[in-house]
Design an enzyme around this catalytic site. Sequence first.
Site, PDB file in Angstrom:
ATOM      1  N   ARG A   1       0.799  -1.231   0.000  1.00  0.00           N
ATOM      2  CA  ARG A   1       0.000   0.000   0.000  1.00  0.00           C
ATOM      3  C   ARG A   1       0.834   1.286   0.000  1.00  0.00           C
ATOM      4  O   ARG A   1       0.379   2.325  -0.470  1.00  0.00           O
ATOM      5  CB  ARG A   1      -0.905  -0.012   1.227  1.00  0.00           C
TER       6      ARG A   1
ATOM      7  N   LYS B   1      -0.647 -21.653   5.010  1.00  0.00           N
ATOM      8  CA  LYS B   1      -1.598 -22.089   6.022  1.00  0.00           C
ATOM      9  C   LYS B   1      -1.882 -20.944   7.003  1.00  0.00           C
ATOM     10  O   LYS B   1      -1.031 -20.070   7.123  1.00  0.00           O
ATOM     11  CB  LYS B   1      -1.068 -23.320   6.770  1.00  0.00           C
TER      12      LYS B   1
ATOM     13  N   HIS C   1       5.606 -25.171   5.137  1.00  0.00           N
ATOM     14  CA  HIS C   1       7.057 -25.023   5.009  1.00  0.00           C
ATOM     15  C   HIS C   1       7.819 -26.189   5.633  1.00  0.00           C
ATOM     16  O   HIS C   1       8.986 -26.398   5.335  1.00  0.00           O
ATOM     17  CB  HIS C   1       7.530 -23.673   5.555  1.00  0.00           C
TER      18      HIS C   1
ATOM     19  N   LYS D   1      11.782 -28.670   4.615  1.00  0.00           N
ATOM     20  CA  LYS D   1      12.948 -28.916   5.480  1.00  0.00           C
ATOM     21  C   LYS D   1      13.650 -30.194   5.033  1.00  0.00           C
ATOM     22  O   LYS D   1      12.997 -31.233   4.874  1.00  0.00           O
ATOM     23  CB  LYS D   1      12.515 -29.051   6.945  1.00  0.00           C
TER      24      LYS D   1
ATOM     25  N   GLU E   1       8.950 -25.298  21.156  1.00  0.00           N
ATOM     26  CA  GLU E   1       9.611 -24.014  20.879  1.00  0.00           C
ATOM     27  C   GLU E   1       9.812 -23.281  22.188  1.00  0.00           C
ATOM     28  O   GLU E   1       8.935 -23.315  23.047  1.00  0.00           O
ATOM     29  CB  GLU E   1       8.713 -23.109  20.030  1.00  0.00           C
TER      30      GLU E   1
ATOM     31  N   ASP F   1      -2.574 -24.101  14.558  1.00  0.00           N
ATOM     32  CA  ASP F   1      -1.331 -23.493  14.084  1.00  0.00           C
ATOM     33  C   ASP F   1      -0.292 -24.540  13.682  1.00  0.00           C
ATOM     34  O   ASP F   1       0.401 -24.373  12.680  1.00  0.00           O
ATOM     35  CB  ASP F   1      -0.763 -22.587  15.196  1.00  0.00           C
TER      36      ASP F   1
ATOM     37  N   HIS G   1       1.702 -28.878  10.123  1.00  0.00           N
ATOM     38  CA  HIS G   1       3.058 -29.435  10.139  1.00  0.00           C
ATOM     39  C   HIS G   1       3.141 -30.822  10.784  1.00  0.00           C
ATOM     40  O   HIS G   1       3.791 -31.722  10.275  1.00  0.00           O
ATOM     41  CB  HIS G   1       4.009 -28.497  10.885  1.00  0.00           C
TER      42      HIS G   1
ATOM     43  N   LYS H   1       4.501 -23.931  22.849  1.00  0.00           N
ATOM     44  CA  LYS H   1       5.314 -22.709  22.845  1.00  0.00           C
ATOM     45  C   LYS H   1       5.832 -22.509  24.265  1.00  0.00           C
ATOM     46  O   LYS H   1       5.266 -23.013  25.227  1.00  0.00           O
ATOM     47  CB  LYS H   1       4.460 -21.523  22.419  1.00  0.00           C
TER      48      LYS H   1
HETATM   49  C1  BG6 Z   1       4.540 -21.651  11.781  1.00  0.00           C
HETATM   50  C2  BG6 Z   1       3.678 -21.363  12.982  1.00  0.00           C
HETATM   51  O1  BG6 Z   1       3.789 -22.231  10.764  1.00  0.00           O
HETATM   52  O2  BG6 Z   1       5.579 -22.531  12.163  1.00  0.00           O
HETATM   53  C3  BG6 Z   1       4.498 -20.777  14.099  1.00  0.00           C
HETATM   54  O3  BG6 Z   1       2.650 -20.466  12.613  1.00  0.00           O
HETATM   55  C4  BG6 Z   1       5.671 -21.669  14.422  1.00  0.00           C
HETATM   56  O4  BG6 Z   1       3.702 -20.568  15.253  1.00  0.00           O
HETATM   57  C5  BG6 Z   1       6.445 -22.008  13.157  1.00  0.00           C
HETATM   58  O5  BG6 Z   1       6.501 -20.991  15.324  1.00  0.00           O
HETATM   59  C6  BG6 Z   1       7.520 -23.045  13.436  1.00  0.00           C
HETATM   60  O6  BG6 Z   1       8.313 -23.176  12.305  1.00  0.00           O
HETATM   61  P1  BG6 Z   1       9.840 -23.522  12.414  1.00  0.00           P
HETATM   62  O7  BG6 Z   1      10.288 -23.646  10.993  1.00  0.00           O
HETATM   63  O8  BG6 Z   1      10.488 -22.390  13.140  1.00  0.00           O
HETATM   64  O9  BG6 Z   1       9.920 -24.790  13.171  1.00  0.00           O
END
Ligand code: BG6
Length: 498
Positions: free
Chosen positions: A45, A147, A177, A181, A215, A234, A239, A339
């Site tokens: 924007r 996602k 993603h 990996k 995490e 999430d 994942h 988390k």
């Molecule tokens: C994301 C989540 O898709 O993946 C996050 O929305 C998460 O909450 C992240 O922290 C973890 O990805 P990675 O690659 O850091 O393990």
Amino acid sequence: MVEPCTFVIFGATGNLARNKLLPALYHLESAGRLPAELKIAGFARRDWSDEHYRKAVEEYLEPHARNGLDREVFERFARRLCYFQGDLHEPDSYRDLASFLEERPLPANRIFYLAIRPAEFGDVSSHLASVGLNQEEKGWSRMVIEKPFGYDLESAHILEQQLHRNFREEQLFRIDHYLGKGTVQNVLVFRFANLMMEPLWNRNFIDHVQITHAESQGIEKRADYYDGAGALRDMMQSHLLQMLTLVAMEPPARLDAESLRDEKVKVLKSIRPIPPNAVHAQAFRAQYKNGVIDGQSVASYLDEEGVAPNSTTETYAALKLYIDNWRWRNVPFYIRTGKRMKRNTSMICIRFKHPPQQLFRETQLEQIKPNWLVLGIQPDECLRAELQVKVPGLEMRTRTTTLDASTCGIPQMKLDAYEALLLDVIEGDSSLFLRYDEVEWAWTVVDPILKVWSTEREYIHTYSAGGWGPEAANRLFDRDDQYWRNSINDEGETGEGE
Ligand code: BG6
């Protein structure tokens, strides 16, 4: 040959573009992997010129460039960049965008990367189509989305209908993603390039499978999204279930996108549905309290900026799933994510059964430990088998020894998952992207849990930040001798608890 194309980033100044997409494209530039004619057009924007955007991108890249920003590489990269000022919600912006792409001119093959809020995917796709940017007469047109694909089964379905009104399935690239990996892809190689494990990879030999993603970070100023999503949406629905499919799937007929995805879908379809009255036995959720991580005090989830004061959103989720097929019937798959846990760690741990006969019962051996196979996903990339051997000496004692693949403990070539995946989009390879039925079946697995949890808004278990999650999550285990493995090294760091 990789064809020239224009990579249009919606949300060109947002977090995803800054932290992931632009650094990944820059690193691909540095590795000489981008097609010579590829151009990158940022859509946002702010009233910026191309020059201004290039300067901003330079700043975005500084903290992310491996080994510092290389001037020569950046000069090359900057020449690919241009900027388009537009408003996502304004139909005129799309008309202008179409002329901009046409008149510059920029390559007619186009990738539209929606690095924007998922709630806008449907509308943006309709706007693009209204000015013909979904058409493929002069070149191909691909759309990439991130996602979460929807919020639950029903909303995923509505989004899908909206996307499919204007784009064919082959044009849609749904990114998870994790599939980019290297260590996650290694699960496939480990399973299907080695014959040794295959006879053991089933209910006859495996006691249970654990998949953990922990995490130490909290929600990192993402309350806006996270408080409405929670850990189940999430991480689990995407994942972790994807990792589960790779561990559990049958060998695909070929390694092309459809064969691979067919096998993953079969796994998801075979997951035993969780009826509402079994949700408590098979799913557990909790939220972090304040605590200490690496010597630093960290706030509780409820004290994070933007979180509703009475929020019962889960920051920890654990599930027990069963896959009702010949290979896996009655083998529990325990999967969990949290988390503000003690450390960052993602791993797949496979525990084998005990030998059928306690041959050493009369000796000084106590309970012999079972074999484990551990696949470290991050940060330790590792493949480890644990076996029992005799302790030297006269007595019949055993100890655990480990066989480590040589990658254990050796710093790996750092490749971000996005680099591999963006290259796949440019090359048109959708093997590592999700097909809609995968998304749909993954929602089918978690939907009953979401429904029950959404009615229980009064109470949620808590756990101290900096621990391994709540002890009460142990209730998912089938037997007393099952426990969470928190580290690649089994010693000392087992079990749940704060
Ligand atoms: C994301 C989540 O898709 O993946 C996050 O929305 C998460 O909450 C992240 O922290 C973890 O990805 P990675 O690659 O850091 O393990």
